[in-house]
Design a protein around this motif. Structure first.
Motif, PDB file in Angstrom:
ATOM      1  N   ARG A 110       0.828  -1.212   0.000  1.00  0.00           N
ATOM      2  CA  ARG A 110       0.000   0.000   0.000  1.00  0.00           C
ATOM      3  C   ARG A 110       0.853   1.248   0.000  1.00  0.00           C
ATOM      4  NH1 ARG A 110      -4.970  -1.149  -1.771  1.00  0.00           N
ATOM      5  NH2 ARG A 110      -5.616  -3.162  -0.951  1.00  0.00           N
ATOM      6  N   GLU A 149      -3.677   5.884  -0.780  1.00  0.00           N
ATOM      7  CA  GLU A 149      -4.759   4.904  -0.812  1.00  0.00           C
ATOM      8  C   GLU A 149      -5.539   4.861   0.498  1.00  0.00           C
ATOM      9  OE1 GLU A 149      -2.416   1.469  -1.838  1.00  0.00           O
ATOM     10  OE2 GLU A 149      -3.201   1.468  -3.872  1.00  0.00           O
ATOM     11  N   PHE A 180      -9.756  -0.934   4.209  1.00  0.00           N
ATOM     12  CA  PHE A 180      -9.396  -1.646   2.982  1.00  0.00           C
ATOM     13  C   PHE A 180     -10.251  -2.877   2.733  1.00  0.00           C
ATOM     14  CE2 PHE A 180      -6.134   0.806   1.301  1.00  0.00           C
ATOM     15  CZ  PHE A 180      -5.278   1.242   2.304  1.00  0.00           C
ATOM     16  N   ASP A 216      -2.092   1.466 -11.433  1.00  0.00           N
ATOM     17  CA  ASP A 216      -2.084   2.330 -10.249  1.00  0.00           C
ATOM     18  C   ASP A 216      -3.384   3.127 -10.146  1.00  0.00           C
ATOM     19  OD1 ASP A 216       0.410   1.474  -9.540  1.00  0.00           O
ATOM     20  OD2 ASP A 216       1.479   3.228 -10.291  1.00  0.00           O
ATOM     21  N   ALA A 229      -6.389   0.849  -9.126  1.00  0.00           N
ATOM     22  CA  ALA A 229      -6.346   0.409  -7.734  1.00  0.00           C
ATOM     23  C   ALA A 229      -6.612   1.558  -6.777  1.00  0.00           C
ATOM     24  CB  ALA A 229      -4.985  -0.225  -7.442  1.00  0.00           C
ATOM     25  N   ASN A 253      -8.429  -4.255  -3.869  1.00  0.00           N
ATOM     26  CA  ASN A 253      -7.218  -4.876  -3.337  1.00  0.00           C
ATOM     27  C   ASN A 253      -6.116  -4.998  -4.379  1.00  0.00           C
ATOM     28  OD1 ASN A 253      -9.564  -5.897  -1.551  1.00  0.00           O
ATOM     29  ND2 ASN A 253      -7.734  -6.361  -0.358  1.00  0.00           N
ATOM     30  N   CYS A 254      -6.501  -5.164  -5.633  1.00  0.00           N
ATOM     31  CA  CYS A 254      -5.478  -5.288  -6.679  1.00  0.00           C
ATOM     32  C   CYS A 254      -6.068  -4.920  -8.032  1.00  0.00           C
ATOM     33  CB  CYS A 254      -4.887  -6.700  -6.718  1.00  0.00           C
ATOM     34  SG  CYS A 254      -6.103  -8.004  -6.957  1.00  0.00           S
ATOM     35  N   TYR A 267       0.904  -4.695 -12.482  1.00  0.00           N
ATOM     36  CA  TYR A 267       0.114  -5.144 -11.331  1.00  0.00           C
ATOM     37  C   TYR A 267       0.286  -4.161 -10.195  1.00  0.00           C
ATOM     38  CZ  TYR A 267      -1.722  -8.195  -7.664  1.00  0.00           C
ATOM     39  OH  TYR A 267      -2.463  -8.736  -6.631  1.00  0.00           O
ATOM     40  N   ARG A 268      -0.798  -3.897  -9.503  1.00  0.00           N
ATOM     41  CA  ARG A 268      -0.767  -3.058  -8.312  1.00  0.00           C
ATOM     42  C   ARG A 268      -1.643  -3.706  -7.248  1.00  0.00           C
ATOM     43  NH1 ARG A 268       0.790   0.459  -4.694  1.00  0.00           N
ATOM     44  NH2 ARG A 268       1.364   2.073  -6.175  1.00  0.00           N
ATOM     45  N   GLY A 269      -1.089  -3.905  -6.041  1.00  0.00           N
ATOM     46  CA  GLY A 269      -1.906  -4.415  -4.960  1.00  0.00           C
ATOM     47  C   GLY A 269      -1.236  -5.489  -4.149  1.00  0.00           C
ATOM     48  N   GLN A 270      -2.067  -6.237  -3.438  1.00  0.00           N
ATOM     49  CA  GLN A 270      -1.561  -7.209  -2.483  1.00  0.00           C
ATOM     50  C   GLN A 270      -0.903  -8.389  -3.189  1.00  0.00           C
ATOM     51  OE1 GLN A 270      -5.301  -8.217  -0.575  1.00  0.00           O
ATOM     52  NE2 GLN A 270      -5.465 -10.138  -1.694  1.00  0.00           N
ATOM     53  N   SER A 300     -11.430  -7.236  -5.651  1.00  0.00           N
ATOM     54  CA  SER A 300     -11.548  -6.901  -4.236  1.00  0.00           C
ATOM     55  C   SER A 300     -11.648  -8.171  -3.401  1.00  0.00           C
ATOM     56  CB  SER A 300     -12.784  -6.022  -3.998  1.00  0.00           C
ATOM     57  OG  SER A 300     -12.933  -5.735  -2.621  1.00  0.00           O
TER      58      SER A 300
END
Length: 468
Positions: free
Chosen positions: A54, A58, A90, A171, A174, A180-181, A199-202, A269
């Protein structure tokens, strides 16, 4: 125990046990450097890996994000900002009203903030907790963020490279949607798996998405339709095993491309949720910007390829061959070993008669055949280029002796090339001039020496000659 170490440990112990959120972040990137347990609990983050995925912006809802310009200005001018704001949980998406104090803890040598910290108190249980701002204000704040995000992405799409454009799109998806991603995956071949390019996220970051009905992104690519999944439980259109393995419950996938699907923009999510028309429209807009950027980049690549390749044979042209000679010469100069660069200049004997007797179509066919045969007799690292009508240049990097280049020349002169294998009368041979780069050799001199050797071979009928 050193006093400073003891003090640092005591301070960390206090922060770890604090009831309020305490966070430290990199000022320029917004990347979180630390979040205490109370902060992780407040925001719905389960472990350090989730925290590391994170970044500070955000944390805010659209309402909270409206204060960002004032906050940034205060940090630059005064080194701190205090006031009320609003975070977003989140996992649940629930808005969290907070009192926030943020301040600079480290500065660069130019007195610019490098690290900032913030302390936030949850106001939901406090008497001073006020009613949320009006829905219209929230919608206006979202539109402002959306327009700014699309404007930034559109600006990057005009002249940015593909990697940065795709990363910016992930980006934006997200951050604005609070998922979440988010990712961008490319369909490299019809019906094949989609390779994840941004890719962006967990974590974990997926490498590919399965094609067709084996995944939601694959299904979106196969149908060329926007696919919304409010909850993977009860979903029967496509397999949700991958979503389950990654701890995801819902998602929306938007195809990228006009005439055919280039790829898929995804947002997922960890909780069941409905995706509003406004959110889907935003993803469609991001997808349209990506499609325009891809068209621009592919057109530039096609023009670049055409400018460096021969249109008839597909071989590199003179410009590309010269560029590659310069690269090879630079590498040879920096090598500790006795590595040299060889240039083989090839001229076809009697080729003009083929064009004169049978026409250029027959001659072109012969040149295409020769290009294929030349590529078959050189080493993998060598470059074959067509530099004129019936002239070819072979660049051989990392040559240790003249014998290596002579061996290639012998294979070339052994070729019997013609437009039709059933008509030996049309066969012709080649003359090859060989030059090996000496110390401090320039590209112009290397090619000039190879050219002189080629004329010597043609005059003597020896097939090839090595420049002194």
């Amino acid at each position: 125990m050193e006093p400073e170490t003891a003090d640092a440990r005591m301070l960390l112990s206090v922060i770890e046990r604090a009831q309020n959120l305490v966070a430290i972040a990199d000022y320029d990137t917004g990347r979180l450097l630390y979040l205490n347990p109370a902060g992780m609990h407040l925001m719905g983050l389960t472990d350090e890996a989730a925290v590391a995925a994170r970044w500070a912006p955000e944390f805010f809802t659209d309402v909270g994000f409206v204060q960002a310009p004032d906050m940034e200005s205060a940090l630059l001018d005064q080194g701190r900002w205090e006031g009320r704001s609003e975070f977003r949980h989140f996992l649940t998406g629930e808005p969290i009203p907070v009192t926030l104090s943020t301040f600079v803890v480290e500065r660069s040598s130019e007195d610019r903030p490098t690290v900032i910290a913030c302390i936030a108190q949850d106001l939901r249980t406090a008497q001073e907790h006020e009613q949320r701002l009006h829905t219209a204000l929230e919608a206006a704040a979202y539109r402002a963020r959306e327009q700014r995000s699309l404007a930034d992405l559109s600006g990057l799409a005009v002249d940015g490279d593909l990697e940065h454009v795709l990363a910016a799109a992930a980006d934006a998806a997200a951050a604005l949607m609070g998922v979440n991603c988010a990712s961008v995956a490319r369909a490299e071949e019809p019906g094949g798996a989609l390779r994840v390019l941004a890719y962006r996220g967990q974590p974990p970051i997926p490498d590919t998405f399965a094609p067709g009905t084996d995944s939601q992104p694959g299904y979106a690519a196969a149908t060329d339709e926007i696919i919304i999944c409010p909850d993977r439980y009860g979903e029967h259109r496509f397999a949700t095993d991958t979503m389950n393995a990654r701890g995801l419950r819902s998602g929306v996938c938007v195809p990228i491309g006009a005439e055919q699907v280039w790829g898929v923009l995804t947002a997922h999510s960890a909780r069941p949720r409905e995706y509003s028309d406004r959110e889907v429209l935003f993803l469609r807009s991001v997808g349209a910007v990506l499609a325009a950027a891809v068209r621009r980049i592919e057109a530039e690549e096609a023009l670049r390829y055409q400018s460096l390749h021969d249109p008839l044979t597909g071989l590199p042209n003179r410009a590309w061959a010269h560029r590659w000679i310069d690269v090879a010469l630079d590498a040879a100069r920096g090598s500790a070993c006795r590595i040299r660069v060889a240039a083989l200049l090839i001229d076809l004997d009697g080729f003009k008669s083929v064009n004169d007797r049978f026409g250029h179509a027959v001659g072109d066919d012969a040149l295409i055949r020769l290009a294929e045969q030349l590529q078959s007799v050189v080493r993998p690292a060598d470059t074959v280029a067509r530099i004129g009508g019936d002239e070819f240049l072979i660049v051989c990097p990392e040559v240790t002796s003249a014998e290596e280049a002579v061996a290639i020349a012998r294979r070339i002169t052994g070729l019997q090339v013609g437009p039709d294998s059933a008509a030996p009368v049309l066969r012709f041979t080649a003359s090859v001039g060989i030059a090996l780069a000496g110390s401090g050799e320039t590209r112009e001199r290397l090619i000039g020496r190879a050219d002189a050797a080629m004329y010597q071979a043609k005059a003597t009928g020896s097939g090839y000659a090595v420049a002194p």
